[in-house]
Scaffold this motif. Structure first.
Motif, mmCIF file in Angstrom:
data_model
loop_
_atom_site.group_PDB
_atom_site.id
_atom_site.type_symbol
_atom_site.label_atom_id
_atom_site.label_comp_id
_atom_site.label_asym_id
_atom_site.label_seq_id
_atom_site.Cartn_x
_atom_site.Cartn_y
_atom_site.Cartn_z
ATOM 1 N N ARG A 195 0.818 -1.209 0.000
ATOM 2 C CA ARG A 195 0.000 0.000 0.000
ATOM 3 C C ARG A 195 0.854 1.262 0.000
ATOM 4 N N GLU A 196 1.866 1.314 0.855
ATOM 5 C CA GLU A 196 2.708 2.507 0.934
ATOM 6 C C GLU A 196 3.536 2.671 -0.334
ATOM 7 N N ALA A 197 4.104 1.568 -0.826
ATOM 8 C CA ALA A 197 4.877 1.642 -2.065
ATOM 9 C C ALA A 197 3.999 2.109 -3.221
ATOM 10 N N ALA A 198 2.772 1.619 -3.261
ATOM 11 C CA ALA A 198 1.854 2.007 -4.338
ATOM 12 C C ALA A 198 1.560 3.501 -4.287
ATOM 13 N N ALA A 199 1.367 4.043 -3.096
ATOM 14 C CA ALA A 199 1.041 5.459 -2.979
ATOM 15 C C ALA A 199 2.164 6.329 -3.528
ATOM 16 N N SER A 200 3.405 6.012 -3.182
ATOM 17 C CA SER A 200 4.527 6.810 -3.687
ATOM 18 C C SER A 200 4.745 6.593 -5.178
ATOM 19 N N ALA A 201 4.599 5.346 -5.646
ATOM 20 C CA ALA A 201 4.803 5.068 -7.067
ATOM 21 C C ALA A 201 3.744 5.756 -7.926
ATOM 22 N N VAL A 202 2.498 5.727 -7.478
ATOM 23 C CA VAL A 202 1.427 6.387 -8.213
ATOM 24 C C VAL A 202 1.661 7.893 -8.249
ATOM 25 N N LYS A 203 2.069 8.456 -7.109
ATOM 26 C CA LYS A 203 2.322 9.896 -7.091
ATOM 27 C C LYS A 203 3.508 10.264 -7.978
ATOM 28 N N ALA A 204 4.474 9.359 -8.111
ATOM 29 C CA ALA A 204 5.620 9.598 -8.991
ATOM 30 C C ALA A 204 5.275 9.407 -10.462
ATOM 31 N N GLY A 205 4.089 8.884 -10.744
ATOM 32 C CA GLY A 205 3.686 8.692 -12.133
ATOM 33 C C GLY A 205 4.410 7.561 -12.810
ATOM 34 N N ILE A 206 4.681 6.460 -12.084
ATOM 35 C CA ILE A 206 5.403 5.308 -12.620
ATOM 36 C C ILE A 206 4.416 4.185 -12.908
ATOM 37 N N SER A 207 4.501 3.594 -14.086
ATOM 38 C CA SER A 207 3.639 2.454 -14.393
ATOM 39 C C SER A 207 4.171 1.200 -13.705
ATOM 40 N N PRO A 208 3.313 0.241 -13.379
ATOM 41 C CA PRO A 208 3.785 -0.982 -12.719
ATOM 42 C C PRO A 208 4.869 -1.709 -13.504
ATOM 43 N N GLN A 209 4.736 -1.763 -14.831
ATOM 44 C CA GLN A 209 5.730 -2.484 -15.627
ATOM 45 C C GLN A 209 7.104 -1.822 -15.539
ATOM 46 N N VAL A 210 7.140 -0.520 -15.702
ATOM 47 C CA VAL A 210 8.416 0.196 -15.628
ATOM 48 C C VAL A 210 8.981 0.105 -14.214
ATOM 49 N N PHE A 211 8.135 0.210 -13.210
ATOM 50 C CA PHE A 211 8.558 0.087 -11.819
ATOM 51 C C PHE A 211 9.280 -1.238 -11.591
ATOM 52 N N THR A 212 8.683 -2.320 -12.055
ATOM 53 C CA THR A 212 9.246 -3.650 -11.841
ATOM 54 C C THR A 212 10.521 -3.849 -12.645
ATOM 55 N N THR A 213 10.516 -3.404 -13.897
ATOM 56 C CA THR A 213 11.691 -3.596 -14.748
ATOM 57 C C THR A 213 12.900 -2.856 -14.197
ATOM 58 N N ALA A 214 12.724 -1.616 -13.785
ATOM 59 C CA ALA A 214 13.850 -0.841 -13.246
ATOM 60 C C ALA A 214 14.391 -1.481 -11.974
ATOM 61 N N LEU A 215 13.502 -1.992 -11.123
ATOM 62 C CA LEU A 215 13.958 -2.631 -9.892
ATOM 63 C C LEU A 215 14.695 -3.932 -10.209
ATOM 64 N N ASP A 216 14.166 -4.724 -11.134
ATOM 65 C CA ASP A 216 14.817 -5.979 -11.506
ATOM 66 C C ASP A 216 16.193 -5.719 -12.118
ATOM 67 N N ARG A 217 16.326 -4.627 -12.846
ATOM 68 C CA ARG A 217 17.608 -4.317 -13.484
ATOM 69 C C ARG A 217 18.665 -3.858 -12.476
ATOM 70 N N HIS A 218 18.220 -3.209 -11.417
ATOM 71 C CA HIS A 218 19.194 -2.611 -10.501
ATOM 72 C C HIS A 218 19.126 -3.153 -9.080
ATOM 73 N N ALA A 219 18.279 -4.137 -8.848
ATOM 74 C CA ALA A 219 18.202 -4.839 -7.567
ATOM 75 C C ALA A 219 18.173 -3.866 -6.399
ATOM 76 N N SER A 220 19.196 -3.896 -5.547
ATOM 77 C CA SER A 220 19.172 -3.078 -4.335
ATOM 78 C C SER A 220 19.568 -1.630 -4.580
ATOM 79 N N ARG A 221 19.994 -1.275 -5.781
ATOM 80 C CA ARG A 221 20.408 0.101 -6.073
ATOM 81 C C ARG A 221 19.175 0.949 -6.396
ATOM 82 N N ILE A 222 18.401 1.246 -5.353
ATOM 83 C CA ILE A 222 17.137 1.927 -5.594
ATOM 84 C C ILE A 222 17.346 3.355 -6.103
#
Length: 384
Positions: free
Chosen positions: A134-161
């Motif tokens: 819920r908290e992650a969704a609130a910040s991601a939605v406010k940042a204007g990030i789509s779920p697919q891009v959110f997941t791909t960027a995280l998978d590409r950079h793992a812990s390097r948020i």
């Protein structure tokens, strides 16, 4: 302006937009328009530009109850909204809209609003699942990030948020540029539709990006941060890029969890025992949904500096000289992030604009003074 019912419907159907519960319908840069209204010689409400320009400290003192706190409440009626010129500004930037639209949009644009689900940001059950909480969704939605891009960027950079957040916002900015411009103009405008297509193709394989692709995305987001402009997605104004990146990083931090089991939030507010003043920015994380965008950016600036130092130390110990390029990816936006929350750069821009269009010598003097103020402040921040 779209009706709230239509915005809610679109929010459930489309992957890209960030629809906030708090309305921010004005797309003009309200503070810049305020400076133009009050700082242009010969106009009805003209004052010396140095008086019109409130500066970051002066502006936040009027708009936040505790400017030093990342969790500050808003001042509901800043003193300047009682001045005789404020209704004219509201008519100029928000004609036909409710009277409070100008102030609400200004609060949004300056990063003074929060991300409490259902109060500041509308979050659906599907988004909670897609963004891993819920908290992650609130910040991601406010940042204007789509779920697919959110997941791909995280998978590409793992812990390097820090890197994942900048990359995710860069890809969204690219998508917004593609939507805003005809396809036959993409090449001339250096809009890389091919890169966006590779990034969002989906499937089980991560996109193969070259060093040139990485540099393009980092340059795109760095330029957006430096300009301070706000893009538009599906007719809705997005946060300034610096706040989008910080919110994306907050979403990643919430989505990937914490070493400590001690809760950060209680009822969408900082949990008891957590610092609430400026010392909260030294913490590994905030209660991000309760923090203002400006507060989250303050945390992110500290986080990216910490991560940059860790990587530099690791590279020095291993002698690999940063073969992965992570230091470059982190460092490319550090200077602009350090000054992204300062309004003095906007003041200099408007003062210069006024000086170039005004025949009065005083305007040039004011522009020079604005340049000096901006230079002193920015140099002071970069010397930290």
């Amino acid at each position: 302006m779209k009706s709230l019912a239509r915005l809610a419907l679109l929010a459930g159907m489309l992957p890209l937009p960030a629809f906030a519960a708090l309305e921010h319908p004005v797309t003009a840069d309200v503070y810049r328009e305020m400076l133009r209204l009050r700082g242009t010689p010969g106009t009805t409400h003209a004052v010396p530009f140095s008086e019109a320009a409130l500066g970051t400290s002066g502006l936040l003192t009027q708009m936040l109850q505790d400017p030093a706190s990342p969790y500050s409440e808003l001042v509901l009626a800043p003193a300047f909204t009682n001045d005789v010129w404020w209704p004219e500004l509201a008519d100029r930037v928000a004609e036909g809209l409710p009277f409070d639209a100008t102030l609400q949009s200004m609060q949004w644009q300056l990063g003074l609003t929060r991300a409490r689900p259902g109060i500041d940001v509308d979050v659906t059950a599907e988004q909670v699942r897609a963004f891993r909480g819920r908290e992650a969704a609130a910040s991601a939605v406010k940042a204007g990030i789509s779920p697919q891009v959110f997941t791909t960027a995280l998978d590409r950079h793992a812990s390097r948020i820090s890197i994942a957040a900048k990359e995710a916002v860069a890809v969204m900015l690219l998508a917004e540029q593609m939507a805003a411009n005809p396809r036959d103009r993409w090449k001339a405008m250096n809009i890389r539709g091919d890169l966006h297509a590779r990034y969002t193709v989906g499937g089980n394989h991560l996109p193969a990006l070259s060093d040139e692709d990485d540099e393009y995305l980092m340059s795109l987001v760095t330029a957006a941060i430096a300009s301070g402009t706000m893009s538009v997605a599906d007719g809705v104004q997005q946060l300034p890029a610096a706040y989008r990146v910080a919110r994306a990083a907050a979403a990643y931090r919430d989505a990937t969890g914490y070493v400590s089991s001690r809760p950060l939030c209680a009822a969408d507010a900082p949990a008891p025992g957590h610092p609430r003043g400026s010392d909260a920015l030294a913490e590994p994380a905030l209660c991000f949904v309760a923090a203002t965008d400006r507060g989250v950016l303050g945390w992110y600036r500290e986080e990216i500096h910490r991560e940059h130092e860790r990587l530099r130390s690791q590279a020095a110990r291993s002698g690999n000289h940063d073969k992965t390029g992570l230091l470059t990816l982190l460092g490319i936006a550090l200077p602009v992030l350090d000054v992204a929350a300062l309004v003095e750069a906007a003041e200099l821009s408007v003062a210069t604009e006024i000086a170039e269009t005004s025949a009065q010598a005083d305007a040039a003097i004011e522009a020079d003074a604005a340049a000096a103020r901006s230079s002193r402040l920015i140099c002071g921040v970069r010397a930290r």
